[in-house]
Design an enzyme around this catalytic site. Structure first.
Site, short mmCIF file in Angstrom:
data_model
loop_
_atom_site.label_atom_id
_atom_site.label_comp_id
_atom_site.label_asym_id
_atom_site.label_seq_id
_atom_site.Cartn_x
_atom_site.Cartn_y
_atom_site.Cartn_z
N GLU A 90 0.81 -1.23 0.00
CA GLU A 90 0.00 0.00 0.00
C GLU A 90 0.84 1.28 0.00
O GLU A 90 0.57 2.22 0.74
CB GLU A 90 -1.01 -0.04 1.16
CG GLU A 90 -1.99 -1.19 0.97
CD GLU A 90 -3.03 -1.37 2.09
OE1 GLU A 90 -2.98 -0.65 3.08
OE2 GLU A 90 -3.88 -2.27 1.94
N GLU A 106 -4.45 -8.76 -1.44
CA GLU A 106 -5.04 -8.68 -0.11
C GLU A 106 -6.47 -8.18 -0.24
O GLU A 106 -6.69 -7.15 -0.88
CB GLU A 106 -4.23 -7.73 0.79
CG GLU A 106 -4.66 -7.74 2.24
CD GLU A 106 -3.94 -6.67 3.07
OE1 GLU A 106 -2.69 -6.62 3.05
OE2 GLU A 106 -4.65 -5.87 3.71
#
Ligand SMILES: *[C@@H]1O[C@H](CO)[C@@H](O)[C@H](O)[C@H]1NC(C)=O
Ligand SMILES: *[C@@H]1O[C@H](CO)[C@@H](O)[C@H](O)[C@H]1NC(C)=O
Ligand SMILES: *[C@@H]1O[C@H](CO)[C@@H](O)[C@H](O)[C@H]1NC(C)=O
Ligand SMILES: *[C@@H]1O[C@H](CO)[C@@H](O)[C@H](O)[C@H]1NC(C)=O
Length: 423
Positions: free
Chosen positions: A201, A320
């Site tokens: 991220e 994810e």
């Protein structure tokens, strides 16, 4: 059904029918057409994947601390239910990663000691200090992976060596030395890591930190060179996966592919948290709303097109996906209801040629496939296993008309005895 298609293929069709369709549309006829002769997309053999995260017991959301001892660093690796749960898939892909991965160093080479765990620190990213994975713990993890036949995707710290700039933008090149030492150790022990993921991220606008696409692409070239160097003989070469972030800025992903260049990035991973925050009261109605669920198809389509146009050597992964962010939704993410979201996601992702779909998390948070304390499977565990055993590689075209509450996905059957698709 197309007759000529069905003559050659045995298909598995997954039906999802939510409650309102039974109550309100009892008398509707529904037509389902499977075009057995058209393979729309292809998924990986180990499409179903679950994550192990780094969050320590002190990780809390909304006055609740749902991680207990579910971290890579403290999970009870000897629990028999854990190994049985992984073994049942033979194989299950496990992705090791999460928010804190970019603060983890590896206790090897010049960093061998001290090797301290992640601890609470209000000044650190996500409120935690840097932490360290000892090689002793890495050995134990690999013992579990090898005993259960897991396929391992490991997320590397991609912030190492950079410095924090303004407003979460991190500057400077990645320092690869600790990762290289870690890989060297891993190879020397013969641990078969299937794929190395780079960062969590940090793409686009980032979550807590971000890195520009130009720099990120250059660092991927460095990672590729290290892998080519270390896995130099007959050793099967692991894949490179990145950036493991939200697909919130298409241009960032395009630039990553263009800068890193042909053949470097094997899989472009992105994250899915399309249900909202874990404490959002609308989560239940969203899971039951087919229009809401369908909206995410746009993202899958855009990821697919981005790869087709700018990096056809690469493929799409969901690295994810927990549905609800901030550790999932208590009393929802670990219940039967959640499977309407989860199975629909697996179907939708497959349709858009996603190769791997990693569920957050195998254990931990409110979205664990296994219960945090007892290690007993939650409903979504069985959904994952059902999908894995039933749905083969070839994704077939299917049309459903009559009710938006009925979702259907068709693949060639997985079981070899029945698998006639390629004959
Ligand atoms: C985690 O494990 C430690 C050591 O085994 C134990 O003392 C602690 O109570 C556990 N914590 C939780 C939240 O289960
Ligand atoms: C887990 O099992 C291994 C191998 O059997 C053993 O060496 C180790 O001591 C066990 N760990 C714990 C915490 O029980
Ligand atoms: C990279 O990190 C290592 C420690 O892992 C350090 O010794 C080395 O000086 C760093 N390299 C650069 C260019 O900063
Ligand atoms: C392969 O890599 C190792 C570690 O970097 C090195 O020691 C070895 O000489 C290399 N072997 C070949 C054939 O290049």
């Amino acid at each position: 059904m197309s007759a000529e298609g069905m003559a050659f293929k045995l298909v598995s069709v997954l039906f999802l029918c939510s409650l309102p369709s039974i109550l309100c549309e009892k008398n509707n006829d529904v037509t389902i057409i499977v075009k057995g002769s058209t393979v729309e997309a292809e998924i990986d053999d180990s499409f179903v994947c679950a994550t192990l995260d780094w969050w320590p017991p002190e990780k809390c959301n909304y006055d609740q601390c749902p991680w207990g001892n579910a971290s890579v660093l403290n999970l009870d690796l000897n629990h028999s239910y854990l190994s049985k749960a992984i073994q049942a898939f033979s194989p299950l892909r496990i992705r090791v990663g999460g928010s804190l991965e970019d603060q983890v160093v590896y206790g090897v080479g010049s960093l061998e000691s001290p090797c301290d765990p992640l601890t609470y620190n209000s000044g650190g990213l996500f409120g935690f200090s840097k932490g360290c994975l000892s090689m002793e713990r890495w050995d134990q993890l690999n013992r579990l992976f090898q005993n259960t036949g897991a396929i391992v995707t490991f997320g590397l710290n991609a912030l190492y060596g950079r410095h924090q700039g303004r407003k979460g933008a991190w500057q400077g090149a990645w320092n690869s030395s600790n990762a290289r030492d870690f890989m060297e150790y891993t190879i020397s022990k013969g641990y078969p890591v299937d794929s190395w993921e780079f960062g969590n991220e940090l793409s686009g606008s980032g979550v807590s930190a971000r890195v520009g696409a130009q720099q990120y692409g250059e660092d991927l070239i460095v990672l590729k060179a290290i892998i080519d160097d270390l896995y130099n003989k007959s050793r099967p070469k692991p894949l490179i996966v990145a950036p493991g972030g939200f697909f919130d800025n298409q241009q960032w992903f395009v630039q990553l592919l263009e800068v890193s260049g042909a053949g470097v990035l094997d899989a472009m991973s992105h994250h899915v948290y399309n249900l909202g925050a874990g404490n959002d009261p609308r989560i239940i109605t969203r899971i039951m709303d087919p229009n809401y669920l369908s909206r995410f198809a746009d993202t899958f389509r855009n990821v697919k097109l981005t790869i087709q146009r700018h990096g056809p050597w690469s493929s799409a992964w969901v690295g994810e996906s927990g549905g609800a962010y901030n550790s999932g939704s208590r009393l929802v993410s670990n219940t039967f209801l959640n499977s309407f979201w989860y199975l629909d996601q697996l179907g939708m992702a497959s349709k858009y040629n996603t190769k791997v779909y990693c569920r957050q998390a195998l254990i931990g948070g409110n979205y664990g496939l296994l219960d945090l304390e007892t290690f007993i499977p939650n409903p979504d565990y069985y959904s994952a296993l059902l999908w894995h055993r039933l749905m083969g590689k070839d994704v077939l075209s299917i049309d459903v008309s009559g009710s938006s509450f009925l979702r259907a996905y068709a693949h060639c059957s997985k079981h070899k005895v029945f698998r006639l698709c390629h004959s």
